[in-house]
Structure formats: C-alpha cells, structure tokens
Motif scaffolding. Structure first.
Motif, PDB file in Angstrom:
ATOM      1  N   CYS A 143      63.085  60.079  61.257  1.00  0.00           N
ATOM      2  CA  CYS A 143      62.669  59.430  62.495  1.00  0.00           C
ATOM      3  C   CYS A 143      62.902  60.343  63.700  1.00  0.00           C
ATOM      4  O   CYS A 143      63.921  61.045  63.765  1.00  0.00           O
ATOM      5  CB  CYS A 143      63.450  58.136  62.710  1.00  0.00           C
ATOM      6  SG  CYS A 143      63.044  56.825  61.539  1.00  0.00           S
ATOM      7  N   GLN A 187      63.294  58.985  66.672  1.00  0.00           N
ATOM      8  CA  GLN A 187      64.279  58.190  67.417  1.00  0.00           C
ATOM      9  C   GLN A 187      64.870  57.139  66.484  1.00  0.00           C
ATOM     10  O   GLN A 187      64.168  56.611  65.626  1.00  0.00           O
ATOM     11  CB  GLN A 187      63.610  57.477  68.599  1.00  0.00           C
ATOM     12  CG  GLN A 187      62.829  58.363  69.554  1.00  0.00           C
ATOM     13  CD  GLN A 187      61.963  57.531  70.478  1.00  0.00           C
ATOM     14  OE1 GLN A 187      62.405  56.554  71.062  1.00  0.00           O
ATOM     15  NE2 GLN A 187      60.696  57.901  70.597  1.00  0.00           N
ATOM     16  N   SER A 219      67.535  53.635  66.700  1.00  0.00           N
ATOM     17  CA  SER A 219      68.260  52.710  67.580  1.00  0.00           C
ATOM     18  C   SER A 219      69.761  52.806  67.334  1.00  0.00           C
ATOM     19  O   SER A 219      70.221  53.259  66.280  1.00  0.00           O
ATOM     20  CB  SER A 219      67.792  51.274  67.344  1.00  0.00           C
ATOM     21  OG  SER A 219      68.234  50.812  66.075  1.00  0.00           O
ATOM     22  N   GLN A 262      71.879  53.435  63.850  1.00  0.00           N
ATOM     23  CA  GLN A 262      72.849  54.521  63.718  1.00  0.00           C
ATOM     24  C   GLN A 262      74.179  53.987  63.202  1.00  0.00           C
ATOM     25  O   GLN A 262      74.799  54.591  62.320  1.00  0.00           O
ATOM     26  CB  GLN A 262      73.050  55.217  65.063  1.00  0.00           C
ATOM     27  CG  GLN A 262      71.849  56.021  65.536  1.00  0.00           C
ATOM     28  CD  GLN A 262      72.077  56.637  66.906  1.00  0.00           C
ATOM     29  OE1 GLN A 262      73.175  57.060  67.233  1.00  0.00           O
ATOM     30  NE2 GLN A 262      71.032  56.690  67.716  1.00  0.00           N
ATOM     31  N   THR A 319      55.348  55.640  66.961  1.00  0.00           N
ATOM     32  CA  THR A 319      55.310  56.263  68.279  1.00  0.00           C
ATOM     33  C   THR A 319      54.210  57.310  68.249  1.00  0.00           C
ATOM     34  O   THR A 319      53.668  57.631  67.178  1.00  0.00           O
ATOM     35  CB  THR A 319      56.646  56.930  68.638  1.00  0.00           C
ATOM     36  OG1 THR A 319      56.870  58.051  67.759  1.00  0.00           O
ATOM     37  CG2 THR A 319      57.805  55.955  68.506  1.00  0.00           C
ATOM     38  N   GLN A 337      59.851  55.623  64.969  1.00  0.00           N
ATOM     39  CA  GLN A 337      61.119  55.190  65.543  1.00  0.00           C
ATOM     40  C   GLN A 337      61.781  54.243  64.548  1.00  0.00           C
ATOM     41  O   GLN A 337      61.141  53.338  64.014  1.00  0.00           O
ATOM     42  CB  GLN A 337      60.888  54.471  66.865  1.00  0.00           C
ATOM     43  CG  GLN A 337      62.143  53.886  67.492  1.00  0.00           C
ATOM     44  CD  GLN A 337      61.843  53.127  68.768  1.00  0.00           C
ATOM     45  OE1 GLN A 337      60.816  53.345  69.403  1.00  0.00           O
ATOM     46  NE2 GLN A 337      62.729  52.205  69.131  1.00  0.00           N
TER      47      GLN A 337
END
Length: 270
Positions: free
Chosen positions: A72, A74, A76, A80, A91, A96
């Motif tokens: 990914c 990004q 969240s 994590q 995206t 993401q």
C-alpha cells in the motif's frame, strides 16, 4: 459500474459477495462485487493489474492481510496498529490500506450481542493478528482491565508495549491465568479451525459473564462448548463481526453506512 471484490486464497467460501450484494441493493449503489482467487506469489502483480483495470476497492482475507499492507502507498493508523490490512481503497497512484475488524468487533458486541465492556475485566485469548486487530477499539471501550494471554509470554509483552499509547494491556501466559475470573472472554485464536481449544486453567469466567468468539460456523464449536462448561450467560460467535466489519468497508468505499440487521438475520437463517 464500480467494481469491488474480496481477494484471498482460498476465497470461494467467502460470504462477502452475498453481504456486499445485499448492502448495494439496500443503499441503491451501482456496483459489482466478486470473489477473486489470488495466489500469494502473484499478489503484487495482480494488485497492479486490477488497479489498471479500474477496480475501486477490495476486502482482503487470508493469507494476504500482512503482505497487502506492504504493497500500500498509504496505511491507516488502525491498520498499522493491527499489523494487517483487510480493506483496500483505490487512490490515483495505487492502494490505501485500512482495517475494519476492530470497529466491526465492538459494533457487534454493542449492537447485536448486548455485551458491554466499560468497567469490565476482559480477557483476550490469543496474541496473533486477529487479537491485534481488535485491541485499539477494545481499549477505547474503557474496560477496567484488559488481559492478553498466549501460550508464550513474549508475544503479549511485545503487543502490550506497542499499545501503551492507547491504554494498558496486561500480558499473561495461559498457565498464569489460574485463579482469575473475567467478565468477558474473547477467543482470538484460530485453533477452532483445527477443532480444539487452547488448554486453559480451571474456571476463568465470572458469574454472569459473556464469551465471544471471533470465529463462526464449525470453527466456533470448540469455544462454544468450553464457554458452556464455564457457565457463560451469553455466548456469541463472530458472524455479526463479519457483517459489521463489511459495513465499515462499504462505508469507506461508498460514503454510506448500510443497515446490517437484515443481512445478519439472513446469514443466521441460512
């Protein structure tokens, strides 16, 4: 029509296409949803290909939850902390990652099971990825005590240290639980899929206590039998969590939170 799917291996057993199909009908969303079998060694290439084909998002099941996180752009904060991704959102440049398991878990406890956590002594059995996914929102419910137990001490200790900013977790081994009683016991192990329960010492459930299993179906049966022997006043499986975490994913994709009671009732009836 926007395209979505659940990815995993194996994935043919997944209830996600049924769930999201019902969500789409109920909310009037123009979307398709399917199950895509992807071998672990092909994951990176297939995710790039599916992005190029225009897919809008995915649910992620075993064995890809850890590997997907590394692919990914990004991730969240809650994903994590969980150390795993179960939801992908498109995206412009890639994917993401998010994790809806914890939110689905506490929503099911509160909405469908009537199991409160505030001020309660809570025991989570198992210190793997499933447990990590529920700890942040569980701490947010303000239990009086949260104990995380595993066969070996190092995993609960490591996780307790990592989650310190979110709240206090007491790490224990299964054997060291002897003599303690808990108001709510959550089974976050996968041993039910092999037909057994972890070996636990003596009575652990306080009078009037509740037992909740993240698994459902046949995998829930060993824990359910153990919970009955403990005299549990309430025993719940993870089918409601499956539906509620799917609703979180759906809302992330479509911007609307679907009603879940009807879909859950249909699954129970089936």
């Amino acid at each position: 029509m926007d395209r979505y799917a659940v990815i995993g291996s194996p994935v043919s057993h997944s209830k996600s296409p049924f769930i999201h199909g019902r969500f789409a009908e109920a909310t009037g969303q123009s979307m398709s949803y399917e199950a895509l079998e992807i071998a672990p060694e092909a994951l990176a290439e297939r995710l790039a290909q599916l992005h190029a084909e225009g897919y809008r998002g995915f649910n992620v099941t075993l064995p890809h939850k850890l590997a997907v996180a590394r692919l990914c752009g990004q991730v969240s904060e809650r994903a994590q902390l969980a150390g795993a991704v179960n939801t992908l959102l498109r995206t412009e440049g890639g994917w993401q990652g998010d994790n809806s398991d914890g939110e689905g878990f506490v929503t099911d406890l509160r909405r469908n099971c009537g199991i409160g956590l505030a001020g309660k002594r809570v025991l989570v059995i198992g210190a793997g990825g499933a447990a990590r996914g529920i700890l942040q929102p569980l701490l947010g419910e303000k239990p009086a005590e949260l104990v995380l137990s595993s066969r070996n001490p190092w995993k609960p200790e490591e996780i307790a240290e990592q989650f310190k900013p979110q709240g206090r977790i007491t790490p224990r081994t299964h054997a060291s639980l002897k003599g303690d009683l808990y108001d709510v016991i959550v089974n976050a192990t996968s041993t039910g899929h092999q037909g057994f329960m972890p070996k636990l010492p003596g009575p652990l459930l306080a009078p009037g206590g509740a037992c909740y299993d993240l698994s459902y179906g046949k995998a829930h049966e060993p824990f359910a039998a153990w919970a009955r022997a403990q005299g549990a006043a309430r025993i719940a499986d993870g089918l409601g969590m499956l539906v509620e975490q799917a609703a979180v994913s759906f809302a992330l994709w479509r911007g609307v939170r679907p009603e879940t009671a009807t879909v859950l009732a249909e699954l129970r009836a089936a």
